[in-house]
Design an enzyme around this catalytic site. Structure first.
Site, short mmCIF file in Angstrom:
data_model
loop_
_atom_site.label_atom_id
_atom_site.label_comp_id
_atom_site.label_asym_id
_atom_site.label_seq_id
_atom_site.Cartn_x
_atom_site.Cartn_y
_atom_site.Cartn_z
N ALA A 15 78.44 -39.19 1.76
CA ALA A 15 77.19 -39.84 1.33
C ALA A 15 77.08 -41.29 1.79
O ALA A 15 76.03 -41.90 1.66
CB ALA A 15 77.06 -39.77 -0.19
N ARG A 20 77.68 -50.00 9.60
CA ARG A 20 78.33 -50.63 10.76
C ARG A 20 78.24 -49.83 12.04
O ARG A 20 78.57 -50.30 13.12
CB ARG A 20 79.79 -50.95 10.42
CG ARG A 20 79.94 -52.21 9.57
CD ARG A 20 81.34 -52.40 9.09
NE ARG A 20 81.71 -51.41 8.07
CZ ARG A 20 82.96 -51.13 7.71
NH1 ARG A 20 83.95 -51.77 8.27
NH2 ARG A 20 83.20 -50.25 6.76
N ASN A 230 84.17 -46.19 11.13
CA ASN A 230 83.17 -47.07 10.51
C ASN A 230 82.28 -47.75 11.55
O ASN A 230 81.23 -48.28 11.20
CB ASN A 230 83.84 -48.16 9.68
CG ASN A 230 84.61 -47.56 8.52
OD1 ASN A 230 84.06 -46.77 7.75
ND2 ASN A 230 85.88 -47.89 8.40
N ARG A 336 73.10 -24.22 39.38
CA ARG A 336 72.28 -24.32 38.16
C ARG A 336 72.25 -23.02 37.38
O ARG A 336 72.67 -21.97 37.87
CB ARG A 336 70.88 -24.77 38.56
CG ARG A 336 70.88 -26.22 39.06
CD ARG A 336 69.54 -26.62 39.62
NE ARG A 336 68.45 -26.40 38.67
CZ ARG A 336 67.16 -26.38 39.01
NH1 ARG A 336 66.81 -26.56 40.28
NH2 ARG A 336 66.25 -26.18 38.10
N ALA A 383 72.44 -24.62 57.93
CA ALA A 383 72.22 -25.92 57.30
C ALA A 383 70.74 -26.19 57.10
O ALA A 383 69.91 -25.84 57.93
CB ALA A 383 72.83 -27.01 58.17
N ASN A 389 60.28 -21.60 46.58
CA ASN A 389 60.13 -20.60 45.51
C ASN A 389 58.99 -20.94 44.57
O ASN A 389 58.71 -20.18 43.66
CB ASN A 389 61.43 -20.47 44.73
CG ASN A 389 61.85 -21.77 44.07
OD1 ASN A 389 61.55 -22.85 44.58
ND2 ASN A 389 62.52 -21.67 42.94
N TYR A 390 58.32 -22.06 44.78
CA TYR A 390 57.38 -22.55 43.78
C TYR A 390 56.10 -22.98 44.49
O TYR A 390 56.15 -23.75 45.47
CB TYR A 390 58.04 -23.75 43.08
CG TYR A 390 57.29 -24.35 41.94
CD1 TYR A 390 56.77 -23.55 40.91
CD2 TYR A 390 57.11 -25.72 41.86
CE1 TYR A 390 56.10 -24.12 39.85
CE2 TYR A 390 56.44 -26.30 40.78
CZ TYR A 390 55.93 -25.49 39.78
OH TYR A 390 55.27 -26.05 38.72
C1 UD1 Z 1 88.52 -45.39 0.06
C2 UD1 Z 1 89.58 -45.44 -1.04
C3 UD1 Z 1 90.79 -46.21 -0.52
C4 UD1 Z 1 91.32 -45.57 0.74
C5 UD1 Z 1 90.20 -45.42 1.77
C6 UD1 Z 1 90.70 -44.57 2.90
C7 UD1 Z 1 88.35 -45.46 -3.13
C8 UD1 Z 1 87.85 -46.30 -4.25
N1 UD1 Z 1 89.04 -46.09 -2.18
O1 UD1 Z 1 88.11 -46.72 0.28
O2 UD1 Z 1 91.82 -46.21 -1.49
O3 UD1 Z 1 92.38 -46.32 1.24
O4 UD1 Z 1 89.06 -44.76 1.21
O5 UD1 Z 1 89.79 -44.61 3.96
O6 UD1 Z 1 88.15 -44.26 -3.11
N2 UD1 Z 1 81.38 -42.08 -0.32
C9 UD1 Z 1 80.40 -41.34 -0.91
N3 UD1 Z 1 79.71 -41.86 -1.96
C10 UD1 Z 1 79.97 -43.09 -2.45
C11 UD1 Z 1 80.98 -43.86 -1.82
C12 UD1 Z 1 81.67 -43.31 -0.78
O7 UD1 Z 1 80.13 -40.19 -0.51
O8 UD1 Z 1 79.30 -43.48 -3.41
C13 UD1 Z 1 82.13 -41.49 0.80
C14 UD1 Z 1 81.91 -42.24 2.10
O9 UD1 Z 1 80.86 -41.64 2.83
C15 UD1 Z 1 83.24 -42.07 2.80
C16 UD1 Z 1 84.25 -41.94 1.68
O10 UD1 Z 1 83.51 -41.59 0.53
O11 UD1 Z 1 83.28 -40.87 3.54
C17 UD1 Z 1 85.06 -43.21 1.46
O12 UD1 Z 1 84.19 -44.25 1.06
P1 UD1 Z 1 84.41 -45.73 1.49
O13 UD1 Z 1 83.36 -46.56 0.88
O14 UD1 Z 1 84.58 -45.82 2.95
O15 UD1 Z 1 85.79 -46.04 0.76
P2 UD1 Z 1 86.81 -47.16 1.11
O16 UD1 Z 1 86.34 -48.43 0.52
O17 UD1 Z 1 87.14 -47.14 2.54
CA CA Z 2 86.29 -46.14 4.44
#
Ligand code: UD1
Ligand code: CA
Length: 464
Positions: A15, A20, A230, A336, A383, A389-390
């Site tokens: 989600a 970035r 990221n 092709r 050669a 064709n068109y």
């Molecule tokens: C998280 C972990 C951290 C770990 C790191 C590894 C937590 C609090 N921390 O941190 O310990 O070292 O991952 O990469 O879990 N996501 C959602 N909904 C939300 C928030 C996040 O679906 O509300 C999903 C993001 O899309 C992502 C994943 O969860 O795929 C991790 O979220 P992110 O915000 O990147 O966590 P980190 O701060 O990196």
């Molecule tokens: Ca992360």
């Protein structure tokens, strides 16, 4: 037979916004090896034969669902991104108790099935299994806090960590496997009382320790498995790691690469014995290479089958075609879609073939366009020959019989047929059928003007 986990449920967190990436495309749809990152994770989960896969989506929701519409997963909406714990919570009403749930991340695409198997096997009603890693530079990750007997006590996020905790090199990858009913209890106790004001999934580790649930840790065999994406730099790094991994698998199967770091597979490649792939080759879609196939430098092969001992010389593109044994293509040729080349056919430089069937032993060696053509065996195309064709509105077919000889610089104005064994004189424009076994040519007769003089440049007076 690898284990299958028929009672396993998988939650994939996807989600996050991915600001970035600076892209209109939701982060988890960015491709690695031409496949969306999220699809890699779903495939890894599917490889475990899990009972159900839940994908928590939010940002770019509809686009994510559409981008992966062929995937049979359960979509769970997280309206607001209030943290990883909150994200997992959204899927909990759908999960069956007394079974294990595995939590994965949509932006960590290269996690291997073998690693996940270890994790799932370690989890039970009494044990939570956590995937951790030791990093020389643990910056940004949650840290694994252990007591003096080595037992995991909790995870502290970097932003909440004190100096000594920041020094811990063992990090949380985020991936874990745990019993559903235990997880349910712990999630209900989460709060957002922390530096980021989020519901941290990682807080359940402390709760597990308090509840005297054993916390078992596993490690991945390679660090790229746990690397998240990221930004575009990380995406490029993951792409290279993925490509190298694919090249390694192919090398284990016997494929020779002149340089495995200059190879890209964006799909699937099935290769026979003694296949040699030179540098800067891109394979897309589903490609099958027979024994002894040689792919020279700078080639792109898309959704095609190349039988034994085919040689592709440098700088060609072959798409949606079937190429029989012993064929040579290139350099600088374009084959092709819809083309079938028979055994030992030769397609030379600056030749374009489209939707044509060329039977065994025929040669189109230089500077030609052959489109919508059915060509017999052992035809020689001189050669500069072009099938017209068109007509600007419709496409028409050219038929060329066995053993025909088409002189250089011929235009075959389709629809037209050249009979078997026919010879076409060089420079002809053939717009009526040419009979078998005879010489046909259309060419203004050659004249020589006696007494003709080449013009001479006028002498101009020099400017002052
Ligand atoms: C998280 C972990 C951290 C770990 C790191 C590894 C937590 C609090 N921390 O941190 O310990 O070292 O991952 O990469 O879990 N996501 C959602 N909904 C939300 C928030 C996040 O679906 O509300 C999903 C993001 O899309 C992502 C994943 O969860 O795929 C991790 O979220 P992110 O915000 O990147 O966590 P980190 O701060 O990196
Ligand atoms: Ca992360």
């Amino acid at each position: 037979m690898p284990d299958s986990f028929q009672n396993l449920q998988v939650i994939i967190l996807a989600a996050g916004q991915g600001t970035r990436m600076r892209s209109a495309l939701p982060k988890v749809l960015h491709p690695v090896g031409a496949k969306p990152m999220l699809a890699h994770v779903i495939d890894a989960a599917r490889g475990l034969n899990a009972k159900a896969i839940y994908v928590v989506y939010g940002h770019g929701g509809e686009a994510v669902k559409q981008g992966l519409s062929e995937q049979a997963v359960n979509w769970v909406l997280q309206d607001k991104q209030l943290g990883t714990g909150h994200a997992v919570k959204q899927a909990m009403p759908l999960l069956d108790d007394e079974q294990t749930v595995l939590i994965l991340y949509g932006d960590v695409p290269l996690i291997r099935q073998e690693t996940l198997r270890l994790l799932v096997k370690a989890a039970s009603r009494h044990t939570l299994a956590l995937l951790t890693a030791h990093l020389p530079d643990p910056g940004g990750y949650g840290r694994i806090v252990r007591n003096n007997t080595g037992a995991v006590m909790r995870i502290v996020e970097e932003k909440d960590a004190n100096d000594s905790q920041r020094g811990i090199k063992e990090i949380n990858t985020g991936m874990l496997a745990v019993n559903v009913s235990l997880l349910r209890q712990w999630l209900s106790r989460l709060n957002d009382n922390n530096a980021q004001g989020e519901y941290y999934l990682t807080d359940i580790i402390g709760m597990a320790a308090e509840d005297a649930i054993e916390i078992d840790t596993c490690q991945p065999s390679s660090l790229f498995e746990i690397e998240g994406v990221n930004n575009k730099t990380q995406l490029a790094e993951i792409e290279r790691a993925y490509q190298r991994q694919q090249a390694d698998v192919l090398m284990q199967q016997g494929v020779t690469f002149m340089d495995p770091d200059r190879f890209d597979l964006r799909g699937t490649l099935i290769a026979g014995q003694d296949v040699v792939i030179d540098v800067n080759v891109i394979i897309e879609g589903d490609v099958v290479l027979g024994d002894g196939v040689y792919i020279g430098p700078n080639n792109i092969i898309i959704d095609s089958t190349l039988d034994d001992n085919v040689t592709i010389k440098p700088n060609c593109m072959v798409a949606l075609s079937r190429v029989a044994k012993g064929v040579e293509i290139g350099p600088f040729a374009r084959v092709r879609p819809g083309t079938e080349l028979g055994e030992n056919v030769k397609i030379g430089n600056f030749v374009e073939i489209k939707k044509s069937n060329i039977a065994s032993g025929s040669k189109v060696n230089h500077l030609s366009y052959i489109g919508d053509t059915i060509m017999g065996e052992n035809v020689n195309v001189g050669a500069g020959t072009i099938t017209c064709n068109y007509d600007g509105a419709n496409k028409y077919q050219t038929l060329i019989g066995d053993n025909a000889f088409i002189g250089s610089d011929t235009q075959l104005v389709a629809p037209v047929a050249v009979g078997a064994g026919a010879t076409i004189g060089a420079g002809s424009t053939i717009s009526h059928d040419a009979p078998a076994g005879k010489l046909t040519l259309s060419r203004a007769s050659q004249k020589t003007r006696e007494g003709w003089k080449r013009p001479v440049k006028k002498q101009r007076s020099k400017s002052p």
